[in-house]
Motif scaffolding. Structure first.
Motif, short mmCIF file in Angstrom:
data_model
loop_
_atom_site.label_atom_id
_atom_site.label_comp_id
_atom_site.label_asym_id
_atom_site.label_seq_id
_atom_site.Cartn_x
_atom_site.Cartn_y
_atom_site.Cartn_z
N GLU A 170 -3.26 -4.07 5.21
CA GLU A 170 -1.80 -3.89 5.19
C GLU A 170 -1.18 -5.23 5.53
O GLU A 170 -1.80 -6.05 6.21
N GLU A 204 -10.98 2.04 -0.71
CA GLU A 204 -10.57 3.46 -0.76
C GLU A 204 -11.73 4.34 -1.21
O GLU A 204 -12.47 3.99 -2.12
N GLU A 221 6.69 -4.78 2.71
CA GLU A 221 6.79 -4.16 4.04
C GLU A 221 7.84 -4.88 4.89
O GLU A 221 8.04 -6.10 4.75
N GLU A 284 3.06 10.58 -2.27
CA GLU A 284 3.75 9.56 -1.47
C GLU A 284 4.08 8.31 -2.30
O GLU A 284 3.24 7.79 -3.02
N GLU A 324 9.16 0.73 10.81
CA GLU A 324 8.49 0.14 9.65
C GLU A 324 8.91 0.84 8.36
O GLU A 324 8.98 2.07 8.33
N1 GAP Z 1 1.70 -0.64 7.18
C1 GAP Z 1 1.78 0.74 6.88
C2 GAP Z 1 1.02 1.15 5.73
O1 GAP Z 1 0.27 0.36 5.15
P1 GAP Z 1 0.48 3.17 4.21
O2 GAP Z 1 1.14 4.51 4.13
O3 GAP Z 1 -0.99 3.13 4.38
O4 GAP Z 1 1.22 2.42 5.39
C3 GAP Z 1 2.22 2.09 2.60
O5 GAP Z 1 0.87 2.34 2.92
C4 GAP Z 1 2.44 2.14 1.11
O6 GAP Z 1 1.53 1.26 0.44
C5 GAP Z 1 2.17 3.52 0.48
O7 GAP Z 1 3.28 4.36 0.63
C6 GAP Z 1 1.91 3.14 -0.97
O8 GAP Z 1 3.13 2.92 -1.65
C7 GAP Z 1 1.17 1.82 -0.83
N2 GAP Z 1 -0.31 2.00 -0.86
C8 GAP Z 1 -1.10 2.35 0.17
N3 GAP Z 1 -2.40 2.40 -0.21
C9 GAP Z 1 -2.42 2.09 -1.53
C10 GAP Z 1 -3.44 1.98 -2.51
N4 GAP Z 1 -4.73 2.16 -2.21
N5 GAP Z 1 -3.10 1.66 -3.78
C11 GAP Z 1 -1.80 1.45 -4.11
N6 GAP Z 1 -0.78 1.52 -3.23
C12 GAP Z 1 -1.08 1.84 -1.95
#
Ligand code: GAP
Length: 457
Positions: A170, A204, A221, A284, A324
């Motif tokens: 992140e 993932e 972010e 989401e 955030e």
């Molecule tokens: N810092 C907080 C954070 O990272 P998160 O809900 O894990 O929170 C935020 O991620 C956003 O990042 C998600 O709502 C999505 O839009 C994007 N995101 C997270 N993981 C992703 C992935 N593997 N591939 C594409 N987008 C992703």
């Protein structure tokens, strides 16, 4: 209304130069995607719109561009090394790994929310409902374990003794570790925010659905540092601003909804997502999180640097709370692709595929099309004029009808046609993508005509 499927979107993206499968000539590399000439413009416009709205137009927000590779202690402080992880279980028969909560949610067709369940509750539900492996149909699961999705690499020239470092999962940690730097150098007063756009990486377990969940992606972010007593108002404010932004870039209001989290991290005061109705269902799109003072306190503890803020008005000292707001640039791009896609039946019975992007987000703003090749000198003059201001395409190959279709498929809001009258009176025909209406205007008025319609406000 056109039924949008992920297959249609993937196919259009590939054939029209938006997005290709990663490393395709080597047979691909699962869940990686490369943005092509048209796609890179689309995603850049998404990122520019976000930056304009949340950084440029906000006097209390400061941008940074922090390193992807960070001191590994960062990830100890953030809790990622110890506990970041989803509840995973392996099928002993086919060795495939799954998220236990996703298995339950899929099995119950979304009726059961497994978000708040403990590992014991997840195991009990899976056993009582005899949820079998979606891959091989077996029912022989390992116990649920946490799985760390951080990619590691090593720093040092010799393999033995090299230090393990992580690819950031992140971007926000780059904002927390620069809290003191930005506060001092910008002479920022709480409440203020630090924002950045950058790549994140996650190993993932269930990537897929095109850009929805990938192993490398970009996040936009923002961390708002504030005083505890005003933090809930700021949280609510970011909820509305985040919703307004995704509507303004082109998502329809009835395809969007808030989803409050049932399960909160022990330090969090509130958390919610904005969900979008993707072709795969409500999912989401972004998160808004009230993280208390946990992040700065932890970085203070692990770095030994005081994160106390001295309020210049009240002389109080406190560690600020963090609100955030986090949204994936690729995930938002996917939502915009799904929203824009349309198949229209024309008066002559033909079907045209058209991407109704908000003009501010559209990859190219104008296509310059000479009616015949011997008009290309004049057409190139018009291209030179317009391309100083906007991203333009130039196409002189094929019938004018086919060239319009190609531009419709990549969502170009305006096509400018150069014909023999242009040589006489310096006028061109400008065609609107959505209405297909055409009007004749002076070349001298083109820039101001387009400018007004493609601005992101
Ligand atoms: N810092 C907080 C954070 O990272 P998160 O809900 O894990 O929170 C935020 O991620 C956003 O990042 C998600 O709502 C999505 O839009 C994007 N995101 C997270 N993981 C992703 C992935 N593997 N591939 C594409 N987008 C992703």
């Amino acid at each position: 209304m056109t039924k949008v499927t992920m297959d249609k979107i993937v196919n259009l993206c590939k054939t029209r130069g938006l997005i290709y499968p990663g490393s395709e000539i080597y047979g691909g590399f699962a869940n990686t995607w490369d943005f092509g000439p048209v796609g890179v413009e689309l995603k850049n416009n998404v990122k520019r719109a976000w930056w304009k709205r949340f950084v440029q137009e906000d006097p209390n927000t400061y941008g940074v561009d922090a390193s992807i590779l960070m001191n590994p202690k960062t990830w100890e402080a953030s809790g990622h090394v110890a506990s970041f992880g989803d509840p995973k279980m392996d099928c002993k028969k086919c060795k495939q790994r799954f998220r236990a909560d996703t298995l339950i949610e899929n099995h119950s067709k979304g009726k059961v929310s497994a978000e708040a369940m403990t590992n014991e509750e997840l195991t009990a539900y899976i056993n009582e409902n005899h949820i079998s492996c979606p891959h091989c149909g077996g029912f022989d699961w390992t116990p649920i374990r946490k799985f760390n999705p951080m990619f590691t690499t090593s720093r040092g020239t010799l393999e033995e003794g090299a230090d393990v470092v992580y690819l950031r999962p992140e971007t926000c940690q780059g904002e927390y570790v620069n809290f003191l730097n930005v506060q001092r150098t910008a002479r920022a007063k709480v409440p203020f925010a630090i924002a950045q756009i950058g790549k994140s990486f996650r190993n993932e377990i269930t990537p897929g659905n095109f850009l929805f969940r990938t192993i490398e992606f970009e996040q936009m972010e923002l961390q708002m540092f504030c005083k505890a007593d005003s933090s809930m108002n700021i949280y609510d404010d970011y909820k509305s601003r985040a919703l307004q932004f995704v509507k303004d870039v082109g998502l329809q209001a009835d395809h969007l909804r808030f989803h409050d989290h049932d399960k909160l991290a022990h330090y969090a005061k509130a958390a919610c997502d904005i969900q979008y109705l993707f072709p795969i269902g409500w999912q989401e799109l972004n998160g808004i999180h009230h993280r208390g003072d946990w992040d700065l306190s932890r970085h203070g503890e692990f770095s030994g640097k005081s994160m106390l803020y001295l309020d210049p008005y009240t002389n109080e000292k406190y560690i600020p709370n963090v609100i955030e707001y986090s949204i994936g640039a690729d995930r938002l791009t996917l939502a915009l692709l799904c929203e824009a896609y349309d198949e229209e039946t024309l008066e002559n019975g033909e079907t045209r595929v058209v991407m109704h992007f908000n003009p501010a987000i559209a990859p190219y703003k104008v296509a310059i099309l000479p009616l015949q090749k011997n008009l290309s000198d004049k057409a190139k003059e018009v291209f030179a004029l317009l391309s100083k201001e906007f991203m333009c395409d130039y196409d002189e190959a094929g019938s004018i009808g086919k060239r319009y279709r190609r531009q419709d498929e990549i969502g170009t809001p305006f096509c400018v046609t150069i014909d023999f009258d242009t040589l006489e009176d310096d006028t061109v025909t400008i065609r609107d993508r959505d209405s297909m209406k055409q009007e004749r205007i002076k070349i001298a008025n083109l820039v101001s005509y387009v400018e007004k319609k493609v601005k992101f406000n």
